[in-house]
Design a protein around this motif. Sequence first.
Motif, PDB file in Angstrom:
ATOM      1  N   ASN A  58       1.008  -1.286  -0.252  1.00 47.98           N
ATOM      2  CA  ASN A  58       0.018  -0.049   0.112  1.00 47.98           C
ATOM      3  C   ASN A  58       0.839   1.287   0.159  1.00 47.98           C
ATOM      4  OD1 ASN A  58       0.981   0.024   2.614  1.00 47.98           O
ATOM      5  ND2 ASN A  58      -0.778   0.280   3.821  1.00 47.98           N
ATOM      6  N   LEU A  59       1.977   1.337  -0.008  1.00 48.48           N
ATOM      7  CA  LEU A  59       3.151   1.931   0.003  1.00 48.48           C
ATOM      8  C   LEU A  59       3.761   2.164  -1.526  1.00 48.48           C
ATOM      9  CD1 LEU A  59       4.835   2.019   3.300  1.00 48.48           C
ATOM     10  CD2 LEU A  59       3.072   3.500   2.780  1.00 48.48           C
ATOM     11  N   PRO A  60       3.819   3.626  -2.055  1.00 53.68           N
ATOM     12  CA  PRO A  60       4.499   3.585  -3.533  1.00 53.68           C
ATOM     13  C   PRO A  60       6.142   3.206  -3.330  1.00 53.68           C
ATOM     14  CG  PRO A  60       4.028   5.724  -2.671  1.00 53.68           C
ATOM     15  CD  PRO A  60       3.388   4.572  -1.483  1.00 53.68           C
ATOM     16  N   ILE A  61       6.313   2.697  -4.649  1.00 53.51           N
ATOM     17  CA  ILE A  61       7.632   2.397  -4.643  1.00 53.51           C
ATOM     18  C   ILE A  61       8.387   3.708  -5.372  1.00 53.51           C
ATOM     19  CG2 ILE A  61       9.433   0.807  -5.737  1.00 53.51           C
ATOM     20  CD1 ILE A  61       7.556  -0.373  -3.733  1.00 53.51           C
ATOM     21  N   ILE A  62       9.198   4.288  -4.740  1.00 50.86           N
ATOM     22  CA  ILE A  62       9.881   5.265  -5.354  1.00 50.86           C
ATOM     23  C   ILE A  62      11.283   5.376  -5.974  1.00 50.86           C
ATOM     24  CG2 ILE A  62      10.396   8.035  -4.808  1.00 50.86           C
ATOM     25  CD1 ILE A  62       8.134   7.718  -2.573  1.00 50.86           C
ATOM     26  N   ALA A  63      11.821   5.902  -6.982  1.00 52.48           N
ATOM     27  CA  ALA A  63      12.890   5.592  -7.688  1.00 52.48           C
ATOM     28  C   ALA A  63      13.523   6.857  -8.225  1.00 52.48           C
ATOM     29  CB  ALA A  63      13.250   4.374  -8.186  1.00 52.48           C
ATOM     30  N   SER A  64      14.655   6.800  -8.733  1.00 50.51           N
ATOM     31  CA  SER A  64      15.186   8.051  -9.523  1.00 50.51           C
ATOM     32  C   SER A  64      15.377   7.218 -10.855  1.00 50.51           C
ATOM     33  CB  SER A  64      16.651   8.211  -8.923  1.00 50.51           C
ATOM     34  OG  SER A  64      16.534   9.098  -7.821  1.00 50.51           O
ATOM     35  N   PRO A  65      15.304   8.047 -11.836  1.00 51.59           N
ATOM     36  CA  PRO A  65      15.436   7.487 -13.272  1.00 51.59           C
ATOM     37  C   PRO A  65      16.641   6.707 -13.409  1.00 51.59           C
ATOM     38  CG  PRO A  65      14.734   9.629 -13.391  1.00 51.59           C
ATOM     39  CD  PRO A  65      15.138   9.436 -11.826  1.00 51.59           C
ATOM     40  N   GLY A  66      16.896   5.656 -14.062  1.00 46.81           N
ATOM     41  CA  GLY A  66      18.097   4.713 -14.136  1.00 46.81           C
ATOM     42  C   GLY A  66      17.988   3.562 -13.161  1.00 46.81           C
ATOM     43  N   ASP A  74      17.202   0.279 -10.741  1.00 48.42           N
ATOM     44  CA  ASP A  74      16.395  -1.121 -10.921  1.00 48.42           C
ATOM     45  C   ASP A  74      15.554  -1.093  -9.663  1.00 48.42           C
ATOM     46  OD1 ASP A  74      19.299  -2.629 -12.112  1.00 48.42           O
ATOM     47  OD2 ASP A  74      17.903  -1.329 -12.948  1.00 48.42           O
ATOM     48  N   VAL A  75      14.286  -1.435  -9.988  1.00 50.35           N
ATOM     49  CA  VAL A  75      13.244  -1.494  -8.917  1.00 50.35           C
ATOM     50  C   VAL A  75      12.737  -2.763  -8.888  1.00 50.35           C
ATOM     51  CG1 VAL A  75      12.830   0.955  -9.193  1.00 50.35           C
ATOM     52  CG2 VAL A  75      11.405  -0.642 -10.324  1.00 50.35           C
ATOM     53  N   ILE A  76      12.130  -3.167  -7.636  1.00 49.12           N
ATOM     54  CA  ILE A  76      11.329  -4.326  -7.474  1.00 49.12           C
ATOM     55  C   ILE A  76       9.707  -3.917  -6.963  1.00 49.12           C
ATOM     56  CG2 ILE A  76      10.904  -6.256  -6.192  1.00 49.12           C
ATOM     57  CD1 ILE A  76      14.141  -6.524  -6.056  1.00 49.12           C
ATOM     58  N   ARG A  98      13.406  -5.795 -20.324  1.00 52.91           N
ATOM     59  CA  ARG A  98      13.579  -4.887 -18.982  1.00 52.91           C
ATOM     60  C   ARG A  98      12.831  -5.189 -17.778  1.00 52.91           C
ATOM     61  NH1 ARG A  98      10.776   0.218 -19.704  1.00 52.91           N
ATOM     62  NH2 ARG A  98      12.061   0.798 -17.617  1.00 52.91           N
ATOM     63  N   THR A  99      12.251  -6.414 -17.952  1.00 58.67           N
ATOM     64  CA  THR A  99      11.373  -6.806 -16.554  1.00 58.67           C
ATOM     65  C   THR A  99      11.850  -8.520 -16.530  1.00 58.67           C
ATOM     66  OG1 THR A  99       9.289  -7.525 -18.192  1.00 58.67           O
ATOM     67  CG2 THR A  99       9.589  -5.444 -17.189  1.00 58.67           C
ATOM     68  N   GLU A 100      11.719  -8.863 -15.351  1.00 55.18           N
ATOM     69  CA  GLU A 100      11.679 -10.190 -15.058  1.00 55.18           C
ATOM     70  C   GLU A 100      11.493 -10.570 -13.628  1.00 55.18           C
ATOM     71  OE1 GLU A 100      16.161 -10.543 -12.984  1.00 55.18           O
ATOM     72  OE2 GLU A 100      16.227  -9.842 -15.162  1.00 55.18           O
ATOM     73  N   LEU A 101      10.753 -11.918 -13.425  1.00 55.61           N
ATOM     74  CA  LEU A 101      10.299 -12.439 -12.143  1.00 55.61           C
ATOM     75  C   LEU A 101      11.575 -13.217 -11.603  1.00 55.61           C
ATOM     76  CD1 LEU A 101       6.899 -13.731 -13.271  1.00 55.61           C
ATOM     77  CD2 LEU A 101       7.350 -11.615 -12.281  1.00 55.61           C
ATOM     78  N   LEU A 143      14.112  -3.054 -14.923  1.00 54.15           N
ATOM     79  CA  LEU A 143      15.440  -2.361 -14.984  1.00 54.15           C
ATOM     80  C   LEU A 143      15.399  -1.072 -15.615  1.00 54.15           C
ATOM     81  CD1 LEU A 143      17.180  -5.596 -16.417  1.00 54.15           C
ATOM     82  CD2 LEU A 143      17.243  -5.056 -14.070  1.00 54.15           C
ATOM     83  N   ASN A 144      16.479  -0.206 -15.138  1.00 52.41           N
ATOM     84  CA  ASN A 144      16.582   1.078 -15.931  1.00 52.41           C
ATOM     85  C   ASN A 144      15.316   1.744 -16.168  1.00 52.41           C
ATOM     86  OD1 ASN A 144      18.051   3.281 -17.189  1.00 52.41           O
ATOM     87  ND2 ASN A 144      17.863   2.352 -19.147  1.00 52.41           N
ATOM     88  N   VAL A 145      14.430   2.170 -14.930  1.00 52.31           N
ATOM     89  CA  VAL A 145      13.419   3.059 -15.160  1.00 52.31           C
ATOM     90  C   VAL A 145      13.441   4.334 -15.514  1.00 52.31           C
ATOM     91  CG1 VAL A 145      12.152   1.332 -13.281  1.00 52.31           C
ATOM     92  CG2 VAL A 145      13.361   3.430 -12.438  1.00 52.31           C
ATOM     93  N   SER A 146      12.436   4.762 -15.899  1.00 51.17           N
ATOM     94  CA  SER A 146      12.331   6.280 -16.316  1.00 51.17           C
ATOM     95  C   SER A 146      10.759   6.725 -16.034  1.00 51.17           C
ATOM     96  CB  SER A 146      12.681   6.356 -17.943  1.00 51.17           C
ATOM     97  OG  SER A 146      11.486   5.648 -18.628  1.00 51.17           O
ATOM     98  N   GLU A 147      10.959   8.098 -16.210  1.00 47.11           N
ATOM     99  CA  GLU A 147       9.589   8.853 -15.816  1.00 47.11           C
ATOM    100  C   GLU A 147       8.563   8.271 -16.676  1.00 47.11           C
ATOM    101  OE1 GLU A 147      10.136  13.042 -15.622  1.00 47.11           O
ATOM    102  OE2 GLU A 147      11.567  13.015 -14.081  1.00 47.11           O
ATOM    103  N   GLU A 148       8.551   7.830 -17.898  1.00 43.71           N
ATOM    104  CA  GLU A 148       7.795   7.074 -18.336  1.00 43.71           C
ATOM    105  C   GLU A 148       6.992   5.739 -17.915  1.00 43.71           C
ATOM    106  OE1 GLU A 148      10.422   8.331 -19.700  1.00 43.71           O
ATOM    107  OE2 GLU A 148       9.640   9.986 -20.696  1.00 43.71           O
ATOM    108  N   ASP A 149       7.605   5.434 -17.010  1.00 43.74           N
ATOM    109  CA  ASP A 149       7.293   4.115 -16.309  1.00 43.74           C
ATOM    110  C   ASP A 149       6.210   4.442 -15.197  1.00 43.74           C
ATOM    111  OD1 ASP A 149       8.888   2.674 -17.932  1.00 43.74           O
ATOM    112  OD2 ASP A 149      10.479   2.443 -16.568  1.00 43.74           O
TER     113      ASP A 149
END
Length: 235
Positions: free
Chosen positions: A41-49, A51-53, A110-113, A128-134
């Motif tokens: 219920n909490l957002p996942i916050i990241a910077s451009p570039g 890798d997030v889960i 860019r995605t995997e389980l 992988l390598n997230v951007s603001e478009e994600d």
Amino acid sequence: MSLNNFYFKDSSFFSLRTFLLCSALSVWTPVHGEVLVIGSNLPIIASPGDDVILPCHLAPMFDVQGLTVEWSKPDLKPDPSDRLSRVEYVHLYRDRKEVPDMKMASYFRRTELFMDDMKHGNISLKILNVSEEDNGRYRCFIPKLQSRVKAAVVELVVDSNFAKTSETPLQTPDPQDTTPTNAARSRVPVVMAVVTLLLVLALAGFAAYFSRHIFHQTLKKHPEDDDTEKQPLPV
């Protein structure tokens, strides 16, 4: 009013009360041991570039290796020119492997389980390598799961102003560390079942007290009803 008539009405009333009690319990009793899909219920916050889960798992632990797992963006609208109104997936797992043909081009490679952890119910998605478009909401869904809760939503926020406080290696999330989005909703039937049971028991107790009160009042007013047979008058 005779005792026979009173007992007949009283037993009919208690039979109806028992039926209502059993019906309430059969409707509101929650399913124990049901497997639920749980996100965060909490957002996942990241910077451009980065890798997030996006965390998502099943509780209790359940092997999903043989099931279909769909990751999509629920806010995307289907192409109007598509007669079937199909929406491409961020990631699609079917027949124990990824299905890239039905994947959005922007997420290709860019995605995997976490394949080894799927037997433990972990269906978290790595991007992988997230951007603001994600940016946006992501939905993990298991269509053939025998459960009332087959999906969960996780929000991803990619912000160029977000700075990491420390560089830590990317790790598979521990399901115990994620806050379930569906936990409160899954507890609603339990609360409703308890409230319904208490109301039914309260009504049953009141009805029993009221019936006994009527019974005693009837005996006081008609003591002759205690005799099942009256003695003949002397000639």
